[in-house]
Design a protein around this motif. Structure first.
Motif, short mmCIF file in Angstrom:
data_model
loop_
_atom_site.label_atom_id
_atom_site.label_comp_id
_atom_site.label_asym_id
_atom_site.label_seq_id
_atom_site.Cartn_x
_atom_site.Cartn_y
_atom_site.Cartn_z
N PHE A 78 0.99 -1.36 0.05
CA PHE A 78 -0.02 -0.02 -0.15
C PHE A 78 0.99 1.29 -0.06
CE2 PHE A 78 0.51 -1.15 4.50
CZ PHE A 78 1.14 0.00 4.92
N HIS A 113 8.12 14.47 15.97
CA HIS A 113 7.44 13.16 15.54
C HIS A 113 8.45 12.57 14.42
CE1 HIS A 113 3.85 10.55 13.94
NE2 HIS A 113 4.76 10.59 12.90
N LYS A 144 8.44 11.96 20.00
CA LYS A 144 7.55 10.65 19.97
C LYS A 144 8.33 10.23 18.51
CE LYS A 144 3.65 12.02 17.88
NZ LYS A 144 2.50 11.89 17.16
N PRO A 178 4.90 6.68 18.46
CA PRO A 178 3.66 6.98 17.68
C PRO A 178 3.26 5.76 17.08
CG PRO A 178 5.72 6.91 16.00
CD PRO A 178 6.11 6.73 17.63
N GLY A 179 1.86 5.83 16.70
CA GLY A 179 1.20 4.56 16.52
C GLY A 179 1.10 3.85 15.15
N GLY A 180 1.97 4.01 13.98
CA GLY A 180 1.98 3.60 13.11
C GLY A 180 2.41 2.14 12.98
N GLY A 181 2.41 1.53 11.91
CA GLY A 181 2.81 0.14 11.57
C GLY A 181 1.63 -0.96 11.98
N GLU A 183 -1.57 -0.99 10.95
CA GLU A 183 -2.34 -1.42 9.70
C GLU A 183 -3.48 -2.09 10.22
OE1 GLU A 183 -0.63 0.48 8.39
OE2 GLU A 183 1.44 0.12 8.45
N ASN A 218 0.77 5.62 21.08
CA ASN A 218 -0.45 6.00 20.35
C ASN A 218 -0.73 4.48 19.26
OD1 ASN A 218 -0.74 8.37 21.13
ND2 ASN A 218 0.32 9.29 19.27
N LEU A 222 -5.07 1.12 9.42
CA LEU A 222 -5.09 1.80 8.07
C LEU A 222 -6.47 0.88 7.49
CD1 LEU A 222 -3.77 3.27 5.48
CD2 LEU A 222 -2.80 0.82 5.37
N ILE A 253 -5.75 6.48 16.03
CA ILE A 253 -5.51 7.31 14.77
C ILE A 253 -6.02 6.53 13.65
CG2 ILE A 253 -4.31 8.68 13.13
CD1 ILE A 253 -2.46 8.09 16.17
N PRO A 256 -7.63 6.34 6.78
CA PRO A 256 -8.10 6.00 5.66
C PRO A 256 -7.19 5.79 4.51
CG PRO A 256 -8.54 8.48 5.75
CD PRO A 256 -7.80 7.98 6.97
N LEU A 258 -5.10 5.89 1.20
CA LEU A 258 -5.06 6.85 0.33
C LEU A 258 -4.36 5.91 -0.94
CD1 LEU A 258 -3.83 10.17 2.03
CD2 LEU A 258 -6.10 9.67 1.36
N LYS A 293 -7.84 10.69 17.10
CA LYS A 293 -7.35 11.76 16.19
C LYS A 293 -8.05 11.84 15.07
CE LYS A 293 -2.94 12.18 16.39
NZ LYS A 293 -1.91 12.98 16.99
N TYR A 295 -6.86 13.00 11.83
CA TYR A 295 -5.70 13.42 11.38
C TYR A 295 -6.00 14.05 9.98
CZ TYR A 295 -0.75 12.67 9.88
OH TYR A 295 0.58 13.11 9.76
N ALA A 328 1.15 9.57 -1.36
CA ALA A 328 -0.11 8.81 -1.69
C ALA A 328 -1.23 9.67 -2.06
CB ALA A 328 -0.36 7.75 -0.29
O1 V47 Z 1 1.95 3.26 9.52
C1 V47 Z 1 0.89 4.74 4.81
C2 V47 Z 1 0.01 4.93 6.77
C3 V47 Z 1 1.24 5.44 8.93
C4 V47 Z 1 -0.54 5.15 3.49
O2 V47 Z 1 1.30 8.62 16.43
C5 V47 Z 1 -0.88 5.33 4.95
O3 V47 Z 1 0.35 10.57 16.67
C6 V47 Z 1 -3.10 6.19 4.20
O4 V47 Z 1 1.01 6.32 11.94
N1 V47 Z 1 -2.66 5.85 2.83
C7 V47 Z 1 2.20 6.57 9.33
N2 V47 Z 1 -1.99 5.75 5.25
C8 V47 Z 1 1.33 7.57 10.05
C9 V47 Z 1 1.08 7.50 11.38
C10 V47 Z 1 0.81 8.63 12.43
C11 V47 Z 1 0.48 9.82 11.67
C12 V47 Z 1 0.20 11.04 12.50
C13 V47 Z 1 0.30 10.88 13.97
C14 V47 Z 1 0.67 9.70 14.49
C15 V47 Z 1 0.72 9.43 15.82
C16 V47 Z 1 0.63 8.47 13.52
O5 V47 Z 1 0.54 6.03 7.78
C17 V47 Z 1 1.87 4.14 8.32
C18 V47 Z 1 0.57 3.67 7.58
O6 V47 Z 1 -0.23 3.01 8.47
N3 V47 Z 1 0.11 5.09 5.65
N4 V47 Z 1 0.87 4.80 3.37
C19 V47 Z 1 -1.40 5.52 2.44
N5 V47 Z 1 -1.09 5.24 1.08
#
Ligand code: V47
Ligand code: SF4
Length: 362
Positions: A78, A113, A144, A178-181, A183, A218, A222, A253, A256, A258, A293, A295, A328
């Motif tokens: 993605f 961040h 963070k 942060p909260g990413g990864g 999915e 966080n 996704l 967070i 959606p 993209l 959030k 975002y 994206a």
């Molecule tokens: O882990 C990647 C996502 C995340 C796409 O913790 C996509 O405060 C949509 O985690 N369409 C990173 N999403 C962003 C994130 C984040 C952002 C802001 C604040 C915090 C926080 C965390 O973005 C990735 C993935 O899940 N991502 N590609 C996409 N095409």
């Protein structure tokens, strides 16, 4: 005021009663919320829950994002941001580059961040130096940094445990993850969208280890790609159970998907209303995570404003420079000013509250 009859007509009478009583919703309740013909009814239940927690407050933070590299060994299908090592458009920042970005933004940031791809050769001392340098430059900011996926990657490269990675980064000045990864946790979905990434169990274990060390985190989801609503609910419930065990999640967070520049082809792109419904269901299911959030970078400012009536209470922040969503196809600005954030929030009839990285009001 929406009354019992309204929710009864929508088939949500029992869930309305649970929300009023502050009772936990089940997986089946979640399915009913996704099935309800009227997303506005789901939104109004989430607004009820959000208002009970936060009144009409909407939080925002003066923050700065730094993406240190887009080179990544994981190649999630993605992801439009990732590059292979040596590929055109790949970049790696030095510690000095990162500090120069902080200085150039001339913002008294309360939150920094920092995230990046899983680079094959950047080692842990580099990240300790990076965090240490940011800490020296901004002694009072909340740092963070690094998703659980990056933490697991650093541990693998160094041949040490994720707990040791967290401990060393905390000693260098790391405050939060942060909260990413995250999915979608379901293995069948992960196999299609991010087969090389840390598993759901690894992601959850790193967060729970962080919580045990006093590092708040966080969490994200996704959605809107190949997952089902059952997968979304499974994801939310696994987060809720993790929070029951360790208690360190501050904010969820919802992200959606993209679609631009992504290798992942999908049949049914999300509608705005389905995005809002998913945010609302998140608020209702995650009864033990304080903040949701909106975002604005991924949602766009206008949908993020609408999300404030569908359960969200945080607008993130100034951001200044964002790459992951913009690669994206995000059409939002790169950054917003404090004045803009305040006006955007007031424009929804809500009260803007500036916060620090830990969600303390300032
Ligand atoms: O882990 C990647 C996502 C995340 C796409 O913790 C996509 O405060 C949509 O985690 N369409 C990173 N999403 C962003 C994130 C984040 C952002 C802001 C604040 C915090 C926080 C965390 O973005 C990735 C993935 O899940 N991502 N590609 C996409 N095409
Ligand atoms: Fe790498 Fe993260 Fe993109 Fe996956 S989403 S390819 S881990 S940068």
């Amino acid at each position: 005021m929406l009354n019992n009859d309204y929710f009864e007509n929508m088939g949500l009478k029992a869930i309305h009663a649970k929300v009023l009583a502050g009772e936990r919703l089940s997986f089946e309740d979640g399915l009913r919320l996704f099935d309800c013909a009227e997303p506005l009814a789901v939104g109004s239940l989430a607004h009820l829950a959000r208002t009970r927690l936060h009144g009409d407050k909407v939080f925002y933070v003066l923050n700065r994002h730094i993406n240190y590299t887009n080179v990544c060994v994981n190649g999630c299908t993605f992801c439009a941001y990732q590059r292979e090592e040596g590929q055109d458009g790949g970049f790696v920042l030095t510690v000095d580059d990162a500090i120069a970005r902080i200085d150039a933004s001339s913002l008294n940031a309360r939150e920094i961040h920092i995230v990046g791809g899983c680079h094959p050769r950047l080692n842990l001392p580099f990240f300790e130096d990076l965090i240490g340098a940011v800490r020296d430059r901004l002694p009072d900011a909340v740092i963070k940094a690094f998703t659980a996926v990056e933490i697991a990657h650093f541990a693998k490269l160094e041949g040490i445990s994720t707990n040791e990675v967290l401990t060393r980064l905390q000693a260098a000045g790391l405050d939060m993850l942060p909260g990413g990864g995250a999915e979608i946790f379901a293995p069948s979905v992960r196999e299609r969208i991010c087969p090389r990434k840390a598993t759901a169990d690894q992601w959850l274990a790193v967060h729970e280890q962080a919580h045990a060390l006093g590092i708040k985190t966080n969490c994200t989801m996704l959605f809107g790609h190949v997952e089902s609503v059952e997968d979304r609910l499974d994801h939310l419930i696994r987060l809720r159970e993790s929070q029951d065990r360790s208690g360190g999640y501050t904010c969820f967070i919802p992200l959606p998907f993209l679609t631009e520049n992504s290798k992942l082809a999908i049949d049914n792109p999300l509608t705005g209303l389905e995005t809002l419904r998913t945010i609302a269901v998140s608020r209702l299911m995650l009864d033990n995570i304080p903040h949701i959030k909106a975002y604005w970078v991924m949602l766009g400012v206008k949908e993020a404003q609408a999300a404030l009536k569908f359960g969200a209470d945080d607008f993130d922040g100034t951001v200044i420079e964002e790459k992951i969503g913009h690669e994206a196809g995000a059409t939002s600005e790169q950054g917003l000013t404090r004045t803009q954030l305040s006006e955007i929030i007031r424009g929804c009839g809500c009260t803007p509250i500036e916060r620090d990285g830990f969600f303390n009001e300032v």
